[in-house]
Design an enzyme around this catalytic site. Sequence first.
Site, mmCIF file in Angstrom:
data_model
loop_
_atom_site.group_PDB
_atom_site.id
_atom_site.type_symbol
_atom_site.label_atom_id
_atom_site.label_comp_id
_atom_site.label_asym_id
_atom_site.label_seq_id
_atom_site.Cartn_x
_atom_site.Cartn_y
_atom_site.Cartn_z
ATOM 1 N N GLU A 210 17.318 23.696 52.286
ATOM 2 C CA GLU A 210 17.659 24.224 50.971
ATOM 3 C C GLU A 210 17.038 25.621 50.799
ATOM 4 O O GLU A 210 16.160 26.013 51.578
ATOM 5 C CB GLU A 210 17.115 23.275 49.899
ATOM 6 C CG GLU A 210 17.716 21.864 49.954
ATOM 7 C CD GLU A 210 19.102 21.754 49.298
ATOM 8 O OE1 GLU A 210 19.871 22.741 49.319
ATOM 9 O OE2 GLU A 210 19.402 20.669 48.793
ATOM 10 N N ASP B 103 21.497 16.190 60.285
ATOM 11 C CA ASP B 103 20.663 15.615 59.231
ATOM 12 C C ASP B 103 21.035 14.168 58.929
ATOM 13 O O ASP B 103 22.063 13.666 59.396
ATOM 14 C CB ASP B 103 20.739 16.465 57.950
ATOM 15 C CG ASP B 103 22.127 17.035 57.677
ATOM 16 O OD1 ASP B 103 23.109 16.417 58.126
ATOM 17 O OD2 ASP B 103 22.215 18.076 57.026
ATOM 18 N N ASN C 144 24.796 26.417 47.528
ATOM 19 C CA ASN C 144 23.568 27.207 47.330
ATOM 20 C C ASN C 144 23.122 27.891 48.620
ATOM 21 O O ASN C 144 22.027 28.436 48.680
ATOM 22 C CB ASN C 144 22.445 26.314 46.788
ATOM 23 C CG ASN C 144 22.064 25.194 47.754
ATOM 24 O OD1 ASN C 144 22.589 25.125 48.870
ATOM 25 N ND2 ASN C 144 21.149 24.324 47.339
ATOM 26 N N HIS D 62 22.681 26.398 51.584
ATOM 27 C CA HIS D 62 21.916 25.598 52.548
ATOM 28 C C HIS D 62 22.692 25.405 53.848
ATOM 29 O O HIS D 62 23.926 25.390 53.857
ATOM 30 C CB HIS D 62 21.432 24.266 51.959
ATOM 31 C CG HIS D 62 22.475 23.218 51.724
ATOM 32 N ND1 HIS D 62 22.435 22.352 50.647
ATOM 33 C CD2 HIS D 62 23.580 22.842 52.433
ATOM 34 C CE1 HIS D 62 23.443 21.515 50.713
ATOM 35 N NE2 HIS D 62 24.160 21.789 51.777
HETATM 36 C C1 F6R Z 1 25.756 18.020 56.360
HETATM 37 C C2 F6R Z 1 25.166 19.353 56.276
HETATM 38 C C3 F6R Z 1 25.374 20.166 55.034
HETATM 39 C C4 F6R Z 1 26.857 20.402 54.738
HETATM 40 C C5 F6R Z 1 27.030 21.205 53.459
HETATM 41 C C6 F6R Z 1 28.489 21.418 53.128
HETATM 42 O O1 F6R Z 1 25.467 17.447 57.604
HETATM 43 O O2 F6R Z 1 24.518 19.770 57.170
HETATM 44 O O3 F6R Z 1 24.720 21.405 55.178
HETATM 45 O O4 F6R Z 1 27.436 21.065 55.816
HETATM 46 O O5 F6R Z 1 26.405 20.558 52.394
HETATM 47 O O6 F6R Z 1 29.086 20.178 52.846
HETATM 48 P P1 F6R Z 1 30.652 20.057 52.580
HETATM 49 O O7 F6R Z 1 31.330 20.360 53.844
HETATM 50 O O8 F6R Z 1 30.844 18.609 52.167
HETATM 51 O O9 F6R Z 1 30.986 21.015 51.500
#
Ligand code: F6R
Length: 246
Positions: free
Chosen positions: A143, A67, A136, A138
């Site tokens: 989301e 992303d 959440n 995702h």
């Molecule tokens: C980022 C992504 C998100 C993160 C998720 C967890 O490229 O794909 O899904 O993996 O928000 O983020 P952290 O590791 O910072 O808790």
Amino acid sequence: MRAHVFPDYEAMSTAAADAVAQSLEEEPSTVLMLPTGITPLGMYRRLVEMHRTEGLSFAGATFFNLDEYLGLTPDHEASYHVYMKENFYGLIDADPARIFVPDGTASDPEVECERYEAAIAEAGGIDVGVLGIGRNGHIGFNEPGARFDSRTRVVELSESTRKINAADFEADRAPGRAITVGMATIFASSAVVLLASGTNKAGAVAAAVEGDVSESMPASMLRNHPNASLFLDEDAASDLGQGVAG
Ligand code: F6R
């Protein structure tokens, strides 16, 4: 979906790096899909170390990031382009021609999404997709509510995600929109490894593993995947086995 629980973050990160290294050793032209965020930093550190001290080469691999925020230039310090360059791509022998990160500044983001999906198809699909998980549930920036049949597209980020990710920005919230690889695109990966660390992920992990398979809990989709693994530290696994409502 198999859950592997490791004693701590370092052990989880080492296991994740070993899984990536093994796929590269078996197939140097492996196509990887990679996340940003806090969780994979230990895995990247270990892979860089393996490159430097053990000769692990990434020269034949292809990389797709999951992303990128819409509107951020590739040199914006909070962009995922910069994150990946500083934490991984800039520290290994990756071929720049085979590094793909969605372009958050594309004049037509929808066309950029189609281009990205086509590039993944052109590369032969994803061999190993490494994921983090949001509090959440995702995955990527899919989301809760993201359709399991979605492809790479522009998405709105939830308020909670924008607040959690605000630390990377001067504003009190992260940008409101992003390009994310879709749920079906992730599902089509030959293997998926989801990493989770810390008690603040325990609820999402338990819901994904033990709750309903539902679009309201994106990570639960992986339960239907033939080769999905969860790499958890003990904190992230701490709500497992306690009964999950939904
Ligand atoms: C980022 C992504 C998100 C993160 C998720 C967890 O490229 O794909 O899904 O993996 O928000 O983020 P952290 O590791 O910072 O808790």
